[in-house]
Design a protein around this motif. Structure first.
Motif, short mmCIF file in Angstrom:
data_model
loop_
_atom_site.label_atom_id
_atom_site.label_comp_id
_atom_site.label_asym_id
_atom_site.label_seq_id
_atom_site.Cartn_x
_atom_site.Cartn_y
_atom_site.Cartn_z
N LEU A 42 0.83 -1.20 0.00
CA LEU A 42 0.00 0.00 0.00
C LEU A 42 0.87 1.25 0.00
O LEU A 42 1.69 1.45 0.89
N LEU A 43 0.67 2.09 -1.01
CA LEU A 43 1.38 3.35 -1.15
C LEU A 43 0.44 4.50 -0.83
O LEU A 43 -0.77 4.37 -1.00
N HIS A 44 1.03 5.61 -0.41
CA HIS A 44 0.25 6.84 -0.27
C HIS A 44 1.18 8.03 -0.41
O HIS A 44 2.37 7.95 -0.16
N ASP A 45 0.59 9.13 -0.87
CA ASP A 45 1.35 10.37 -1.03
C ASP A 45 1.44 11.08 0.31
O ASP A 45 0.46 11.14 1.05
N GLY B 164 7.30 14.84 0.84
CA GLY B 164 8.54 14.10 0.61
C GLY B 164 8.38 12.96 -0.36
O GLY B 164 9.33 12.26 -0.65
N GLY B 165 7.16 12.73 -0.86
CA GLY B 165 6.96 11.69 -1.86
C GLY B 165 6.20 10.50 -1.35
O GLY B 165 5.79 10.44 -0.18
N PRO B 166 5.99 9.51 -2.23
CA PRO B 166 5.22 8.32 -1.87
C PRO B 166 5.89 7.53 -0.75
O PRO B 166 7.12 7.45 -0.66
N HIS B 167 5.05 6.93 0.11
CA HIS B 167 5.50 6.06 1.19
C HIS B 167 4.80 4.72 1.06
O HIS B 167 3.68 4.65 0.53
N ILE B 168 5.43 3.68 1.57
CA ILE B 168 4.86 2.34 1.61
C ILE B 168 4.52 2.01 3.07
O ILE B 168 5.32 2.28 3.96
N ILE B 169 3.36 1.39 3.27
CA ILE B 169 2.92 1.01 4.61
C ILE B 169 3.33 -0.44 4.89
O ILE B 169 2.98 -1.35 4.13
#
Length: 188
Positions: free
Chosen positions: A31-34, A37-42
């Protein structure tokens, strides 16, 4: 980046596996989200109370229930149960390669994008100790790729793992993440 990842995954034909004898199917969600600093992965750090994968860093997900219509549904249902992300808040962008784990599951990973940030996480205290929101740039940086030595059946093996603070992303989760990062190299 969301659109670029969607296009990559739409063009990608994931490797499907059919182990003999069949293994219990499981679905997980990368799962990614904005965020700034940019996209992050959970990722989630599993508690020591769960039956499988105690204390490991993993993607949310789990074993398919008899009433689940398909493995994608399983990944979304388990994500909701484990970290409180409602399926309506996730756009599934595509699928990665199936993976057979040493714990004898056939795992199908999906890539999804969370439609909002910040999010009110509600995670299962029996399954999830805490969440990690890892910048995509962090796992793409080769300096954070570290060797992970494991003894399996008396032999030493060295696998790739990802260091994030005091946490190590290793095993099947690292292999699934590696599959995703390999795809992203087309964007470089």
């Amino acid at each position: 980046m969301r659109e670029q990842i969607r296009r990559l995954l739409q063009a990608y034909e994931p490797t499907r596996q059919q182990p003999d004898p069949p293994l219990p199917p499981a679905g997980v969600l990368l799962l990614l989200h904005d965020r700034p600093g940019g996209p992050h992965i959970i990722f989630q750090k599993r508690t020591d109370h769960v039956r499988d994968h105690k204390g490991q860093v993993s993607f949310p997900g789990g074993v398919m229930d008899p009433g689940d219509p398909d493995i994608r549904y399983t990944a979304l249902r388990e994500t909701y149960e484990e970290i409180g992300v409602h399926p309506d808040h996730v756009e599934v962008l595509g699928q990665l390669d199936d993976m057979v784990t040493v714990s004898n599951f056939l795992v199908t990973p999906f890539v999804g994008w969370l439609d909002r940030y910040p999010y009110e996480w509600r995670f299962s205290s029996t399954e999830v100790a805490y969440l990690l929101e890892v910048p995509l740039d962090h796992v793409r940086d080769p300096r954070n790729l570290v060797p992970d030595r494991r003894i399996i059946n008396g032999r030493e093996y060295v696998f790739q793992a990802y260091q994030f603070g005091n946490d190590l992303i290793w095993g099947a989760t690292a292999r699934m993440l590696g599959n995703f990062l390999d795809l992203l190299r087309a964007l470089e």
